[in-house]
Design an enzyme around this catalytic site. Structure first.
Site, short mmCIF file in Angstrom:
data_model
loop_
_atom_site.label_atom_id
_atom_site.label_comp_id
_atom_site.label_asym_id
_atom_site.label_seq_id
_atom_site.Cartn_x
_atom_site.Cartn_y
_atom_site.Cartn_z
N ASN A 9 0.86 -1.18 0.11
CA ASN A 9 0.22 0.13 -0.14
C ASN A 9 0.91 1.23 -0.07
O ASN A 9 1.63 1.58 0.87
CB ASN A 9 -0.93 0.04 1.39
CG ASN A 9 -1.80 1.20 1.47
OD1 ASN A 9 -2.05 1.96 0.63
ND2 ASN A 9 -2.26 1.07 2.80
N LYS A 11 -0.09 4.07 -0.32
CA LYS A 11 -0.79 5.45 0.18
C LYS A 11 -0.57 6.61 -0.47
O LYS A 11 -0.54 6.69 -1.56
CB LYS A 11 -0.29 5.43 2.07
CG LYS A 11 -0.19 4.42 2.58
CD LYS A 11 0.04 4.57 4.16
CE LYS A 11 0.19 3.10 4.76
NZ LYS A 11 0.06 3.45 6.39
N HIS A 95 -9.67 0.98 5.36
CA HIS A 95 -8.30 0.91 5.99
C HIS A 95 -8.51 1.77 7.11
O HIS A 95 -9.40 3.01 7.25
CB HIS A 95 -7.42 1.47 5.02
CG HIS A 95 -5.91 1.58 5.31
ND1 HIS A 95 -5.51 2.44 6.23
CD2 HIS A 95 -4.96 0.76 5.32
CE1 HIS A 95 -4.05 2.34 6.74
NE2 HIS A 95 -3.86 1.27 6.05
N GLU A 97 -6.87 4.09 8.34
CA GLU A 97 -6.73 5.69 8.28
C GLU A 97 -7.97 6.44 7.51
O GLU A 97 -8.37 7.49 7.82
CB GLU A 97 -5.51 5.86 7.04
CG GLU A 97 -4.31 5.66 7.91
CD GLU A 97 -3.09 5.32 7.06
OE1 GLU A 97 -3.30 5.23 5.77
OE2 GLU A 97 -1.95 4.87 7.66
N GLU A 167 -5.42 -5.45 10.40
CA GLU A 167 -4.44 -4.17 10.58
C GLU A 167 -4.74 -3.80 12.11
O GLU A 167 -5.41 -2.83 12.15
CB GLU A 167 -4.64 -3.52 9.53
CG GLU A 167 -4.20 -4.01 8.28
CD GLU A 167 -3.53 -3.16 7.48
OE1 GLU A 167 -2.23 -3.07 6.94
OE2 GLU A 167 -4.27 -1.77 7.16
N GLY A 173 2.37 1.80 10.75
CA GLY A 173 3.38 2.93 10.78
C GLY A 173 4.00 3.51 12.00
O GLY A 173 4.42 4.33 12.11
N SER A 212 3.55 -2.67 10.37
CA SER A 212 4.73 -2.59 10.46
C SER A 212 5.58 -3.94 9.96
O SER A 212 6.66 -4.36 10.57
CB SER A 212 5.34 -2.33 11.87
OG SER A 212 4.73 -0.95 12.19
C1 PEP Z 1 -0.65 -0.15 6.07
O1 PEP Z 1 -0.98 0.96 6.33
O2 PEP Z 1 -1.71 -0.81 5.67
C2 PEP Z 1 0.28 -0.55 6.78
C3 PEP Z 1 0.40 -1.88 7.16
O3 PEP Z 1 1.46 0.28 6.99
P1 PEP Z 1 2.86 -0.07 7.69
O4 PEP Z 1 3.41 -1.30 7.18
O5 PEP Z 1 3.81 1.06 7.38
O6 PEP Z 1 2.73 -0.32 9.19
#
Ligand code: PEP
Length: 248
Positions: A9, A11, A95, A97, A167, A173, A212
């Protein structure tokens, strides 16, 4: 047997030239084991990335879609049909976010999920609890509620052609990854919610972990029985790191 799936992703992180450079590196990817790989660039870069990845093993996804499946008068939105038209196979839905920063409700997410299915895309529906919810022992209840909203709208059959991404919000992040055991526990809970509605859909649905993920923790996550792949944010912006995750 569920095929492993790795999704990047990107973003809102790339310029056109960065997206082009990243896509050119990924275009050379040759999987050694059975793994499906996809990336979700920003909307503006989808045609460019689609062209570069056209003859590669890497597929394309959108990061979101409108609640209406087809074309229409909806200024500023991108429909699932338009994503399909540009070459996407997948689309991320719900997601964290978008749930938490943009304020998307369960109802909106269920509509987007329906729109994606109607357009022939594979929705990757994201679920996850906040740190506070986990501390209060509500993690399973929260993700069950998020999944139920989709199941209620479409029936469990709606999940038949979908992917779920677990997630945890506290791991996105932040550099903090859920341990492989914590992730497995939640994946098993997600699978059992779906199995209780349909054994075959629950057994076959791919459940990805996101939060992460890096090359150094991917293999351990993959070793868990209910972790069928990963959704990668930050590490997906580095082609070598992302390809190392895909190599598992
Ligand atoms: C995400 O935003 O879907 C995600 C998993 O981000 P990160 O790997 O940076 O934690």
């Amino acid at each position: 047997m569920r095929t492993r799936l790795v999704v990047g992703n990107w973003k809102m992180q790339s310029t056109a030239s960065a997206a082009e450079k990243l896509a050119r590196k990924l275009a050379t990817f040759k999987p050694v084991s059975s793994v499906d790989v996809a990336v979700c660039p920003g909307f503006l870069h989808l045609p460019l990335v689609a062209q570069i990845l056209a003859k590669s093993c890497v597929e394309l996804g959108g990061q979101d879609c409108a609640t209406n499946p087809g074309l229409g008068a909806l200024t500023g939105e991108i429909s699932a049909h338009q994503l399909k038209d540009v070459g996407c196979r997948y689309v991320l839905i719900g997601h964290s976010e978008r749930r938490l920063t943009i304020g998307e409700s369960a109802g909106v997410i269920a509509k987007k999920f329906t729109a994606a299915v109607e357009a022939g895309l594979t929705p990757i529906v994201c679920v996850g609890e906040t740190l506070e919810q986990r501390r209060q022992g509500m993690a399973v209840e929260v993700i069950t509620g998020q999944l139920d909203a989709t199941i209620k709208k479409l029936g469990v059959e709606g999940l038949g052609g979908a992917v779920v991404a677990y997630e945890p919000v506290w791991a996105i992040g932040t550099g903090v990854t859920a341990s492989a055991e914590q992730a497995q526990e939640m994946h098993a809970a997600i699978r059992s919610v779906i199995v209780s509605a349909s054994v075959s859909i629950g057994d076959n649905i791919q459940i990805l972990y996101g939060g992460s993920v890096k090359a150094t923790n991917a293999a351990e996550l993959f070793s868990m029985p209910d972790i069928d792949g990963v959704l990668v944010g930050g590490a997906a912006l580095d082609a070598d790191e992302f390809l190392a995750i895909c190599a598992g």
